[in-house]
Design a protein around this motif. Structure first.
Motif, PDB file in Angstrom:
ATOM      1  N   GLN A 147     -10.569  62.701  34.190  1.00 33.80           N
ATOM      2  CA  GLN A 147     -10.809  63.564  35.339  1.00 33.80           C
ATOM      3  C   GLN A 147      -9.875  63.197  36.496  1.00 33.80           C
ATOM      4  O   GLN A 147      -9.419  62.071  36.604  1.00 33.80           O
ATOM      5  N   GLU A 148      -9.646  64.191  37.349  1.00 35.77           N
ATOM      6  CA  GLU A 148      -8.849  63.969  38.546  1.00 35.77           C
ATOM      7  C   GLU A 148      -9.284  64.960  39.614  1.00 35.77           C
ATOM      8  O   GLU A 148      -9.272  66.175  39.380  1.00 35.77           O
ATOM      9  N   ASP A 149      -9.686  64.447  40.757  1.00 34.46           N
ATOM     10  CA  ASP A 149     -10.124  65.290  41.873  1.00 34.46           C
ATOM     11  C   ASP A 149     -11.194  66.299  41.449  1.00 34.46           C
ATOM     12  O   ASP A 149     -11.164  67.475  41.831  1.00 34.46           O
ATOM     13  N   GLY A 150     -12.133  65.840  40.626  1.00 34.73           N
ATOM     14  CA  GLY A 150     -13.225  66.695  40.191  1.00 34.73           C
ATOM     15  C   GLY A 150     -12.870  67.660  39.074  1.00 34.73           C
ATOM     16  O   GLY A 150     -13.715  68.454  38.650  1.00 34.73           O
ATOM     17  N   ARG A 151     -11.648  67.600  38.568  1.00 34.73           N
ATOM     18  CA  ARG A 151     -11.230  68.492  37.485  1.00 34.73           C
ATOM     19  C   ARG A 151     -11.234  67.746  36.160  1.00 34.73           C
ATOM     20  O   ARG A 151     -10.806  66.602  36.071  1.00 34.73           O
ATOM     21  N   LYS A 159     -20.116  59.513  36.739  1.00 34.18           N
ATOM     22  CA  LYS A 159     -18.953  60.362  36.951  1.00 34.18           C
ATOM     23  C   LYS A 159     -18.876  61.500  35.931  1.00 34.18           C
ATOM     24  O   LYS A 159     -18.020  62.387  36.064  1.00 34.18           O
ATOM     25  N   LYS A 204      -0.155  60.343  39.227  1.00 32.74           N
ATOM     26  CA  LYS A 204      -1.433  60.987  38.966  1.00 32.74           C
ATOM     27  C   LYS A 204      -1.594  61.159  37.465  1.00 32.74           C
ATOM     28  O   LYS A 204      -0.615  61.348  36.738  1.00 32.74           O
ATOM     29  N   SER A 259      -2.730  63.635  35.951  1.00 36.13           N
ATOM     30  CA  SER A 259      -2.292  64.975  35.555  1.00 36.13           C
ATOM     31  C   SER A 259      -0.791  64.995  35.293  1.00 36.13           C
ATOM     32  O   SER A 259      -0.314  65.714  34.399  1.00 36.13           O
TER      33      SER A 259
END
Length: 231
Positions: free
Chosen positions: A54-58, A122, A177, A179
């Motif tokens: 996950q990253e920034d809620g995605r 999380k 990041k 992503s």
């Protein structure tokens, strides 16, 4: 480094440094069939390791471990070629982003299958929330066994309870990041999160045995619902 051996156009097999196989699934239809297969094979003794990227809620990726030789990684995305296809989870692909469909699929899986993961608070957004009894959080298990430690990251749990070395996030991704790494080096992400799912799956059995032996299972039953409330 990851070594890829092409099996077919949909799936590539990734071999980690320690020989733990991880299949990178590139088609949602195959990932969906895997989840359905796991649901049908679910039983009281069965447990699946899961770790979400996950990253920034995605949600960027899903790693699943079923056994020593069965580890999978899938990165959901919106694909033009899926438009118009039907989903086994009754969600028309053209009506929703693929990530949302994966969320529904994971909720369906977690409603039927026992899961082991790391830092479950999380991941609750992607799991069935009717009960926490099907879930085993190796972070909570490690904490109960040794509440005086200063850190409980997945690398330290792998080292202390499995005798295995897992590279840390900073070592794998540096300052990039996740992503960015996923876009440029998807194999690196598959290996890292696949190992995380594997550690969750394997450590859950070890930790559950120790927690039960020290009669700490009642505390764990209270800790996991609490982790749900503080998300």
């Amino acid at each position: 480094k990851c070594t890829f051996i092409t099996q077919n156009k949909e799936v590539k097999r990734l071999l980690g440094e320690k020989g733990i196989p991880c299949e990178m699934i590139s088609e949602f239809a195959l990932f969906e069939k895997l989840l359905k297969k796991l649901e049908k094979q679910s039983g009281e003794a069965a447990r699946v390791g899961i770790w979400l990227m996950q990253e920034d809620g995605r949600l960027l990726g899903v790693a699943l471990c079923v056994s020593e030789k069965e580890v999978y990684f899938y990165a959901p995305m919106r694909r033009a070629e899926t438009i118009g296809q039907l989903s086994l989870f009754d969600a028309p692909v053209e009506e929703a982003d693929e990530t949302e469909i994966v969320r529904r699929a994971l909720k369906s899986l977690s409603a039927r299958v026992r899961l082991a993961t790391f830092d479950i608070k999380k991941e609750y957004a992607y799991l069935a929330q009717d009960s926490t009894r099907r879930y085993f959080d190796i972070l909570i298990g490690a904490y109960l066994l040794n509440p005086l430690k200063s850190d409980y990251d997945i690398e330290s749990i792998a080292s202390e309870h499995l005798g295995e070395i897992l590279p840390g996030t900073a070592e794998v991704f540096g300052k990039r990041k996740v992503s960015e790494v996923l876009a440029e080096e998807p194999g690196k992400c598959a290996e890292f999160y696949g190992r995380g799912a594997y550690v969750s799956w394997k450590a859950a059995g070890v930790l559950a045995t120790h927690v039960s032996a020290q009669e700490l299972h009642q505390l764990q039953n209270h800790q996991q619902p609490l982790s749900w409330q503080i998300t």
